[in-house]
Design a protein around this motif. Structure first.
Motif, PDB file in Angstrom:
ATOM      1  N   SER A  69       7.936  -4.981  19.893  1.00 21.75           N
ATOM      2  CA  SER A  69       6.786  -4.300  20.471  1.00 21.75           C
ATOM      3  C   SER A  69       6.317  -3.149  19.606  1.00 21.75           C
ATOM      4  N   PHE A  70       7.166  -2.648  18.716  1.00 25.29           N
ATOM      5  CA  PHE A  70       6.714  -1.533  17.895  1.00 25.29           C
ATOM      6  C   PHE A  70       6.813  -1.846  16.402  1.00 25.29           C
ATOM      7  N   CYS A  71       6.934  -3.112  16.046  1.00 22.30           N
ATOM      8  CA  CYS A  71       7.076  -3.454  14.635  1.00 22.30           C
ATOM      9  C   CYS A  71       6.223  -4.672  14.339  1.00 22.30           C
ATOM     10  N   ARG A  72       5.271  -4.511  13.447  1.00 23.34           N
ATOM     11  CA  ARG A  72       4.391  -5.624  13.085  1.00 23.34           C
ATOM     12  C   ARG A  72       4.254  -5.693  11.589  1.00 23.34           C
ATOM     13  N   GLU A  73       4.060  -6.912  11.098  1.00 27.29           N
ATOM     14  CA  GLU A  73       3.907  -7.105   9.655  1.00 27.29           C
ATOM     15  C   GLU A  73       2.673  -7.952   9.396  1.00 27.29           C
ATOM     16  N   PHE A  74       1.859  -7.496   8.465  1.00 30.41           N
ATOM     17  CA  PHE A  74       0.633  -8.213   8.092  1.00 30.41           C
ATOM     18  C   PHE A  74       0.726  -8.588   6.626  1.00 30.41           C
ATOM     19  N   THR A  75       0.449  -9.832   6.332  1.00 31.10           N
ATOM     20  CA  THR A  75       0.518 -10.284   4.942  1.00 31.10           C
ATOM     21  C   THR A  75      -0.808 -10.930   4.578  1.00 31.10           C
ATOM     22  N   VAL A  76      -1.417 -10.421   3.533  1.00 36.17           N
ATOM     23  CA  VAL A  76      -2.679 -10.983   3.039  1.00 36.17           C
ATOM     24  C   VAL A  76      -2.373 -11.688   1.730  1.00 36.17           C
ATOM     25  N   SER A  77      -2.672 -12.979   1.682  1.00 32.20           N
ATOM     26  CA  SER A  77      -2.382 -13.756   0.473  1.00 32.20           C
ATOM     27  C   SER A  77      -3.663 -14.015  -0.282  1.00 32.20           C
ATOM     28  N   SER A  78      -3.622 -13.707  -1.575  1.00 30.96           N
ATOM     29  CA  SER A  78      -4.789 -13.978  -2.427  1.00 30.96           C
ATOM     30  C   SER A  78      -4.798 -15.444  -2.801  1.00 30.96           C
ATOM     31  N   VAL A  95       4.451  -2.191   9.729  1.00 28.19           N
ATOM     32  CA  VAL A  95       4.317  -0.981  10.516  1.00 28.19           C
ATOM     33  C   VAL A  95       5.473  -0.929  11.499  1.00 28.19           C
ATOM     34  N   ILE A  96       6.276   0.112  11.410  1.00 27.45           N
ATOM     35  CA  ILE A  96       7.381   0.312  12.351  1.00 27.45           C
ATOM     36  C   ILE A  96       7.082   1.605  13.078  1.00 27.45           C
ATOM     37  N   GLY A  97       6.857   1.493  14.383  1.00 19.30           N
ATOM     38  CA  GLY A  97       6.480   2.665  15.144  1.00 19.30           C
ATOM     39  C   GLY A  97       7.540   3.740  15.099  1.00 19.30           C
ATOM     40  N   SER A  98       7.104   4.991  14.940  1.00 23.58           N
ATOM     41  CA  SER A  98       7.920   6.207  14.885  1.00 23.58           C
ATOM     42  C   SER A  98       8.847   6.251  13.686  1.00 23.58           C
ATOM     43  N   LEU A  99       8.746   5.279  12.792  1.00 23.24           N
ATOM     44  CA  LEU A  99       9.565   5.339  11.569  1.00 23.24           C
ATOM     45  C   LEU A  99       8.691   5.498  10.336  1.00 23.24           C
ATOM     46  N   GLY A 100       7.693   4.611  10.217  1.00 23.97           N
ATOM     47  CA  GLY A 100       6.813   4.717   9.061  1.00 23.97           C
ATOM     48  C   GLY A 100       6.178   3.386   8.773  1.00 23.97           C
ATOM     49  N   ILE A 101       5.531   3.303   7.636  1.00 29.21           N
ATOM     50  CA  ILE A 101       4.952   2.038   7.233  1.00 29.21           C
ATOM     51  C   ILE A 101       5.406   1.727   5.827  1.00 29.21           C
ATOM     52  N   GLN A 102       5.478   0.435   5.538  1.00 22.44           N
ATOM     53  CA  GLN A 102       5.913   0.003   4.201  1.00 22.44           C
ATOM     54  C   GLN A 102       4.827  -0.897   3.623  1.00 22.44           C
ATOM     55  N   VAL A 103       4.397  -0.537   2.439  1.00 20.49           N
ATOM     56  CA  VAL A 103       3.331  -1.283   1.768  1.00 20.49           C
ATOM     57  C   VAL A 103       3.959  -1.950   0.565  1.00 20.49           C
ATOM     58  N   SER A 104       3.799  -3.261   0.459  1.00 23.96           N
ATOM     59  CA  SER A 104       4.396  -3.925  -0.705  1.00 23.96           C
ATOM     60  C   SER A 104       3.438  -4.962  -1.241  1.00 23.96           C
ATOM     61  N   SER A 105       3.394  -5.068  -2.541  1.00 21.91           N
ATOM     62  CA  SER A 105       2.561  -6.107  -3.156  1.00 21.91           C
ATOM     63  C   SER A 105       3.435  -6.867  -4.133  1.00 21.91           C
TER      64      SER A 105
END
Lengths: 191, 181
Positions: free
Chosen positions: B23-32, B91-101
């Protein structure tokens, strides 16, 4: 003086013809359904010297409008400039083609070298092309990159005071933060 | 996990993958989109034909071998440093966000931003070359000044998706951020 209706886009006013050149500036639409004008006693006084027209309401001047419409004076200026530029080009061609000895024999000795007859137009054209490219490049250089804070806010928006306004009064004009704008656009219940 | 027909700003198709881990952790992946073999062939053939033309006039075989080496090295550098395969936002709520490419050669670049530094995730519009594009960005704040934006981190900047994709990601992120900030 006769009043006449003239066609153009504008408010319904009555135009009085003054003696002098007639101009179609800020004149009125065709008459309304019952033919009565909306405003009374509004007239235009054109100033032929500088292309301005002032709006007279009850004989008090209230507004001055610069218009680019053709005037006889402007036509004369344009023709003089045209003749002058053609004559200047003719003189330039004369200087470029007449050999130096003939010019010296007449007495015109202190003129630029004939090299410049070709070099100057080429310099001007190349400078024009370089200017276009450089202008484009400077604009691109000055555009803030996507990860710059300048795309989001600036010194003035951050320094604005959020003082409360009087009840029922008009709130002070201020910058809305990007978070609020986003919530309004993308989180409201729109599909 | 939906895969509608999203595209990037130049019209090439991309795909978005949303995973809800909790409920507080979501991941979005955009593929080129992947590199097309046709484009690779065109570039390689043009470079080699040019090298052959130079060789034809100079009769120097070093031109040919250097052209081969240049194309090989160029392709390797391209897939290692330039060609992005997919970008993801966790996105992890109350922890932070992680951006990776992750790049086409397998290399991954990851950044973690903790929640105390994050002011908001917004969709902003800016001038990009000759057009104005929408892009998703993270507004960072200094803990000492919570009302001012100190810096901006853009998300999905290699595969610039269009607004419909960004709005989906934005809405999902705001659900988590509004709960946990």
């Amino acid at each position: 003086m006769t009043s006449s209706w003239q066609r153009s886009a504008g408010p319904l006013v009555e135009v009085e013809d003054f003696p002098g050149p007639s101009l179609e500036l800020l004149s009125s639409q065709t008459s309304s359904s019952d033919g009565t004008p909306v405003l009374q006693n509004v007239s235009h006084r054109p100033d032929v010297r500088c292309g301005q027209t002032s709006l007279l309401l009850n004989d008090v001047e209230i507004m001055v409008v610069n218009s680019p419409s053709p005037l006889p004076e402007r036509a004369i200026y344009g023709f003089v400039l045209f003749l002058g530029s053609q004559f200047g080009f003719f003189l330039y061609c004369l200087w470029a083609y007449i050999p130096e000895e003939w010019l010296h024999s007449v007495g015109l000795t202190y003129w630029p070298q004939k090299y410049w007859a070709l070099a100057m137009p080429i310099y001007l054209l190349v400078a024009l092309m370089v200017f276009v490219v450089v202008l484009f490049g400077i604009n691109m250089n000055n555009t803030a990159p996507l990860d710059s804070v300048d795309n989001v806010t600036d010194v003035f928006a951050q320094g604005q005071r959020s003082d409360c306004y009087r009840k029922g009064g008009i709130p002070r004009l201020k910058d809305v933060s990007i978070s609020e704008v986003n919530k309004k656009f993308y989180l409201s219940s729109e599909t | 996990m939906e895969d509608e027909a999203f595209s990037d700003i130049s019209g090439k198709p991309i795909s978005l993958d949303c995973q809800t881990h909790s409920s507080f952790c979501r991941e979005f992946t955009v593929s080129s989109p992947k590199m097309s073999i046709g484009k690779v062939m065109v570039y390689t053939c043009s470079v080699w034909l040019l090298a052959y033309a130079v060789f034809f006039f100079t009769q120097n075989t070093a031109v040919l071998s250097s052209a081969i080496l240049v194309t090989l090295a160029g392709m390797m550098l391209h897939i290692h440093f330039v060609k992005v395969d997919h970008e993801s936002l966790l996105v992890i709520g109350s922890l932070g966000i992680q951006v990776s490419s992750s790049y086409a050669s397998g290399r991954e670049v990851t950044t973690f931003i903790e929640m105390s530094k994050i002011k908001d995730i917004v969709i902003n519009e800016a001038v990009y070359l000759h057009q104005i594009i929408y892009y998703l960005c993270v507004l960072l704040k200094e803990p000492s000044e919570p009302n001012e934006v100190s810096s901006v981190v853009t998300l999905f900047q290699s595969s610039k998706p269009r607004l419909n994709c960004l709005v989906k990601v934005y809405r999902s992120c705001q659900e988590i951020l509004s709960k946990c900030q």
